[in-house]
Design an enzyme around this catalytic site. Structure first.
Site, PDB file in Angstrom:
ATOM      1  N   CYS A   1      33.134   6.203 -41.763  1.00 23.41           N
ATOM      2  CA  CYS A   1      32.732   4.932 -41.145  1.00 23.41           C
ATOM      3  C   CYS A   1      32.643   5.107 -39.630  1.00 23.41           C
ATOM      4  O   CYS A   1      33.647   5.364 -38.970  1.00 23.41           O
ATOM      5  CB  CYS A   1      33.765   3.862 -41.517  1.00 23.41           C
ATOM      6  SG  CYS A   1      33.715   2.393 -40.490  1.00 23.41           S
TER       7      CYS A   1
ATOM      8  N   CYS B   1      34.911   2.931 -37.579  1.00 21.47           N
ATOM      9  CA  CYS B   1      36.309   3.403 -37.656  1.00 21.47           C
ATOM     10  C   CYS B   1      36.508   4.560 -36.683  1.00 21.47           C
ATOM     11  O   CYS B   1      37.527   4.631 -35.992  1.00 21.47           O
ATOM     12  CB  CYS B   1      36.649   3.838 -39.080  1.00 21.47           C
ATOM     13  SG  CYS B   1      36.475   2.525 -40.321  1.00 21.47           S
TER      14      CYS B   1
END
Length: 130
Positions: free
Chosen positions: A47, A50
């Site tokens: 991600c 992230c």
């Protein structure tokens, strides 16, 4: 005055998350959960948000002068997370819509997506401890 200590925990899947929250008793420290995508072989999450948030959150926590518990929660691989039936999405305790999501346990405060990488928003979330 000595710096307060942040206690870190890592939960690797939904079952570990369920077990952990079921064992939260009355707490002397506030608990925060950061939900992120699992890491690839290179040590970075699949991600991108992230990946962007992680260094900002880590740097902020290293300077934080509070007694808190900080729990990293791995929501799994991309395919698992993207499934609408993913338990992290359907669990009434987490109600995740995006990752990363940073939640203060037992409250309504949360940061979602790119907000997790904004130092001023992190500061506001953690200042609510007072």
């Amino acid at each position: 005055m000595p710096k307060s200590k942040v206690l870190f925990h890592t939960l690797n899947n939904y079952d570990e998350f369920v077990k952990y929250v079921e064992n939260i008793k009355t707490r002397k420290r506030n608990i925060y959960f950061l939900f992120t995508g699992s890491k690839k072989e290179n040590g970075r999450s699949w991600c991108i948000y992230c990946q962007l948030a992680e260094p900002v959150v880590k740097a902020y926590l290293s300077e934080l002068n509070k007694n808190i518990i900080f729990v990293y929660v791995d929501v799994g691989e991309r395919e698992y997370w993207k499934d609408r039936a993913c338990p992290f999405r359907t669990d009434s305790r987490s109600k995740l819509m995006v990752i990363p999501t940073l939640i203060k346990w037992g409250g309504v405060q949360r940061l979602e997506g790119s907000q997790c990488g904004q130092r001023d928003l992190l500061q506001m979330l953690f200042e609510d401890d007072e």
